[in-house]
Motif scaffolding. Structure first.
Motif, PDB file in Angstrom:
ATOM      1  N   GLY A   2       0.807  -1.217   0.000  1.00  0.00           N
ATOM      2  CA  GLY A   2       0.000   0.000   0.000  1.00  0.00           C
ATOM      3  C   GLY A   2       0.835   1.259   0.000  1.00  0.00           C
ATOM      4  O   GLY A   2       2.047   1.241  -0.170  1.00  0.00           O
ATOM      5  N   ASN A   3       0.171   2.365   0.222  1.00  0.00           N
ATOM      6  CA  ASN A   3       0.815   3.663   0.221  1.00  0.00           C
ATOM      7  C   ASN A   3       0.823   4.221   1.638  1.00  0.00           C
ATOM      8  O   ASN A   3       0.231   5.238   1.918  1.00  0.00           O
ATOM      9  CB  ASN A   3       0.069   4.598  -0.734  1.00  0.00           C
ATOM     10  CG  ASN A   3       0.803   5.898  -0.954  1.00  0.00           C
ATOM     11  OD1 ASN A   3       1.961   6.021  -0.586  1.00  0.00           O
ATOM     12  ND2 ASN A   3       0.133   6.854  -1.548  1.00  0.00           N
ATOM     13  N   GLN A   4       1.492   3.511   2.528  1.00  0.00           N
ATOM     14  CA  GLN A   4       1.516   3.930   3.922  1.00  0.00           C
ATOM     15  C   GLN A   4       2.703   4.849   4.181  1.00  0.00           C
ATOM     16  O   GLN A   4       3.787   4.641   3.653  1.00  0.00           O
ATOM     17  CB  GLN A   4       1.604   2.730   4.847  1.00  0.00           C
ATOM     18  CG  GLN A   4       0.375   1.863   4.791  1.00  0.00           C
ATOM     19  CD  GLN A   4       0.507   0.660   5.695  1.00  0.00           C
ATOM     20  OE1 GLN A   4       1.598   0.177   5.940  1.00  0.00           O
ATOM     21  NE2 GLN A   4      -0.615   0.183   6.187  1.00  0.00           N
ATOM     22  N   THR A   5       2.481   5.847   5.013  1.00  0.00           N
ATOM     23  CA  THR A   5       3.532   6.754   5.411  1.00  0.00           C
ATOM     24  C   THR A   5       4.116   6.253   6.715  1.00  0.00           C
ATOM     25  O   THR A   5       3.386   6.001   7.671  1.00  0.00           O
ATOM     26  CB  THR A   5       2.962   8.178   5.620  1.00  0.00           C
ATOM     27  OG1 THR A   5       2.327   8.591   4.420  1.00  0.00           O
ATOM     28  CG2 THR A   5       4.040   9.150   5.997  1.00  0.00           C
ATOM     29  N   GLN A   6       5.414   6.106   6.736  1.00  0.00           N
ATOM     30  CA  GLN A   6       6.065   5.637   7.948  1.00  0.00           C
ATOM     31  C   GLN A   6       6.883   6.774   8.536  1.00  0.00           C
ATOM     32  O   GLN A   6       7.717   7.359   7.862  1.00  0.00           O
ATOM     33  CB  GLN A   6       6.973   4.457   7.644  1.00  0.00           C
ATOM     34  CG  GLN A   6       7.572   3.869   8.882  1.00  0.00           C
ATOM     35  CD  GLN A   6       7.410   2.377   8.894  1.00  0.00           C
ATOM     36  OE1 GLN A   6       7.029   1.799   7.902  1.00  0.00           O
ATOM     37  NE2 GLN A   6       7.708   1.767   9.999  1.00  0.00           N
ATOM     38  N   ALA A   7       6.638   7.084   9.788  1.00  0.00           N
ATOM     39  CA  ALA A   7       7.352   8.162  10.459  1.00  0.00           C
ATOM     40  C   ALA A   7       8.713   7.673  10.908  1.00  0.00           C
ATOM     41  O   ALA A   7       8.880   6.511  11.262  1.00  0.00           O
ATOM     42  CB  ALA A   7       6.562   8.640  11.672  1.00  0.00           C
ATOM     43  N   PRO A   8       9.699   8.566  10.897  1.00  0.00           N
ATOM     44  CA  PRO A   8      11.013   8.202  11.395  1.00  0.00           C
ATOM     45  C   PRO A   8      10.986   8.046  12.908  1.00  0.00           C
ATOM     46  O   PRO A   8      10.021   8.440  13.567  1.00  0.00           O
ATOM     47  CB  PRO A   8      11.882   9.382  10.986  1.00  0.00           C
ATOM     48  CG  PRO A   8      10.943  10.518  10.858  1.00  0.00           C
ATOM     49  CD  PRO A   8       9.631   9.922  10.420  1.00  0.00           C
ATOM     50  N   VAL A   9      12.041   7.497  13.445  1.00  0.00           N
ATOM     51  CA  VAL A   9      12.160   7.355  14.895  1.00  0.00           C
ATOM     52  C   VAL A   9      12.245   8.746  15.510  1.00  0.00           C
ATOM     53  O   VAL A   9      12.870   9.646  14.959  1.00  0.00           O
ATOM     54  CB  VAL A   9      13.430   6.545  15.250  1.00  0.00           C
ATOM     55  CG1 VAL A   9      13.648   6.492  16.742  1.00  0.00           C
ATOM     56  CG2 VAL A   9      13.323   5.154  14.652  1.00  0.00           C
ATOM     57  N   ALA A  10      11.612   8.941  16.656  1.00  0.00           N
ATOM     58  CA  ALA A  10      11.552  10.256  17.301  1.00  0.00           C
ATOM     59  C   ALA A  10      12.944  10.770  17.641  1.00  0.00           C
ATOM     60  O   ALA A  10      13.710  10.096  18.313  1.00  0.00           O
ATOM     61  CB  ALA A  10      10.708  10.184  18.565  1.00  0.00           C
ATOM     62  N   TRP A  38       2.366  14.684   5.009  1.00  0.00           N
ATOM     63  CA  TRP A  38       1.822  14.271   6.307  1.00  0.00           C
ATOM     64  C   TRP A  38       0.702  15.209   6.749  1.00  0.00           C
ATOM     65  O   TRP A  38      -0.334  14.767   7.236  1.00  0.00           O
ATOM     66  CB  TRP A  38       2.906  14.231   7.371  1.00  0.00           C
ATOM     67  CG  TRP A  38       3.906  13.119   7.216  1.00  0.00           C
ATOM     68  CD1 TRP A  38       3.753  11.971   6.491  1.00  0.00           C
ATOM     69  CD2 TRP A  38       5.194  13.046   7.810  1.00  0.00           C
ATOM     70  NE1 TRP A  38       4.886  11.195   6.598  1.00  0.00           N
ATOM     71  CE2 TRP A  38       5.784  11.828   7.404  1.00  0.00           C
ATOM     72  CE3 TRP A  38       5.920  13.890   8.634  1.00  0.00           C
ATOM     73  CZ2 TRP A  38       7.057  11.430   7.806  1.00  0.00           C
ATOM     74  CZ3 TRP A  38       7.186  13.502   9.035  1.00  0.00           C
ATOM     75  CH2 TRP A  38       7.741  12.281   8.625  1.00  0.00           C
ATOM     76  N   VAL A  39       0.937  16.510   6.600  1.00  0.00           N
ATOM     77  CA  VAL A  39      -0.072  17.505   6.997  1.00  0.00           C
ATOM     78  C   VAL A  39      -1.368  17.284   6.216  1.00  0.00           C
ATOM     79  O   VAL A  39      -2.461  17.321   6.781  1.00  0.00           O
ATOM     80  CB  VAL A  39       0.460  18.940   6.787  1.00  0.00           C
ATOM     81  CG1 VAL A  39      -0.670  19.966   6.890  1.00  0.00           C
ATOM     82  CG2 VAL A  39       1.569  19.251   7.788  1.00  0.00           C
ATOM     83  N   LYS A  40      -1.237  17.030   4.916  1.00  0.00           N
ATOM     84  CA  LYS A  40      -2.415  16.909   4.056  1.00  0.00           C
ATOM     85  C   LYS A  40      -3.112  15.555   4.188  1.00  0.00           C
ATOM     86  O   LYS A  40      -4.345  15.493   4.203  1.00  0.00           O
ATOM     87  CB  LYS A  40      -2.008  17.138   2.605  1.00  0.00           C
ATOM     88  CG  LYS A  40      -3.173  17.122   1.649  1.00  0.00           C
ATOM     89  CD  LYS A  40      -2.741  17.472   0.254  1.00  0.00           C
ATOM     90  CE  LYS A  40      -3.955  17.473  -0.669  1.00  0.00           C
ATOM     91  NZ  LYS A  40      -3.620  17.862  -2.012  1.00  0.00           N
ATOM     92  N   LEU A  41      -2.345  14.477   4.298  1.00  0.00           N
ATOM     93  CA  LEU A  41      -2.927  13.143   4.182  1.00  0.00           C
ATOM     94  C   LEU A  41      -3.052  12.347   5.469  1.00  0.00           C
ATOM     95  O   LEU A  41      -3.791  11.369   5.508  1.00  0.00           O
ATOM     96  CB  LEU A  41      -2.110  12.315   3.171  1.00  0.00           C
ATOM     97  CG  LEU A  41      -2.038  12.891   1.762  1.00  0.00           C
ATOM     98  CD1 LEU A  41      -1.130  12.036   0.898  1.00  0.00           C
ATOM     99  CD2 LEU A  41      -3.422  13.009   1.156  1.00  0.00           C
ATOM    100  N   GLN A  47      -1.518  19.539  12.984  1.00  0.00           N
ATOM    101  CA  GLN A  47      -1.693  20.569  11.969  1.00  0.00           C
ATOM    102  C   GLN A  47      -0.883  21.815  12.343  1.00  0.00           C
ATOM    103  O   GLN A  47      -0.775  22.167  13.518  1.00  0.00           O
ATOM    104  CB  GLN A  47      -3.168  20.927  11.815  1.00  0.00           C
ATOM    105  CG  GLN A  47      -3.988  19.783  11.241  1.00  0.00           C
ATOM    106  CD  GLN A  47      -3.506  19.396   9.854  1.00  0.00           C
ATOM    107  OE1 GLN A  47      -3.536  20.199   8.929  1.00  0.00           O
ATOM    108  NE2 GLN A  47      -3.056  18.152   9.707  1.00  0.00           N
ATOM    109  N   PRO A  48      -0.328  22.485  11.340  1.00  0.00           N
ATOM    110  CA  PRO A  48       0.457  23.691  11.624  1.00  0.00           C
ATOM    111  C   PRO A  48      -0.429  24.841  12.083  1.00  0.00           C
ATOM    112  O   PRO A  48      -1.618  24.888  11.779  1.00  0.00           O
ATOM    113  CB  PRO A  48       1.116  24.008  10.285  1.00  0.00           C
ATOM    114  CG  PRO A  48       0.271  23.346   9.263  1.00  0.00           C
ATOM    115  CD  PRO A  48      -0.353  22.152   9.925  1.00  0.00           C
ATOM    116  N   LEU A  49       0.179  25.729  12.815  1.00  0.00           N
ATOM    117  CA  LEU A  49      -0.488  26.944  13.283  1.00  0.00           C
ATOM    118  C   LEU A  49      -0.004  28.093  12.415  1.00  0.00           C
ATOM    119  O   LEU A  49       1.199  28.222  12.180  1.00  0.00           O
ATOM    120  CB  LEU A  49      -0.112  27.220  14.741  1.00  0.00           C
ATOM    121  CG  LEU A  49      -0.292  26.048  15.705  1.00  0.00           C
ATOM    122  CD1 LEU A  49       0.397  26.339  17.021  1.00  0.00           C
ATOM    123  CD2 LEU A  49      -1.761  25.770  15.893  1.00  0.00           C
TER     124      LEU A  49
END
Length: 72
Positions: A2-10, A38-41, A47-49
């Motif tokens: 699939g088209n999954q977004t994986q976040a990097p390690v903190a 990431w913000v959009k999907l 969400q940014p301020l």
């Protein structure tokens, strides 16, 4: 797969409360486009301020997202 977004390690964020796109790019070692995506999907990404022409992110919320805690 699939088209999954994986976040990097903190990463270890500085003690800054807010950060700009450039701060996230540097801290997370991802492209600016990845952060835009990431913000959009990703509804769990903080969400940014917007303050005038400046776009800021709550760094504690981004760190919580990276740790799998999602948006609060």
């Amino acid at each position: 797969m699939g088209n999954q977004t994986q976040a990097p390690v903190a990463p270890a964020f500085s003690n800054r409360k807010f950060g700009r796109y450039s701060d996230l790019v540097e801290a997370l070692q991802v492209s600016r486009q990845t952060i835009y995506r990431w913000v959009k999907l990703d509804p769990t990404f903080p969400q940014p301020l917007k303050r005038g022409n400046t776009v800021l992110f709550d760094m504690a919320a981004v760190e919580a997202w990276l740790n799998g805690e999602g948006v609060k």
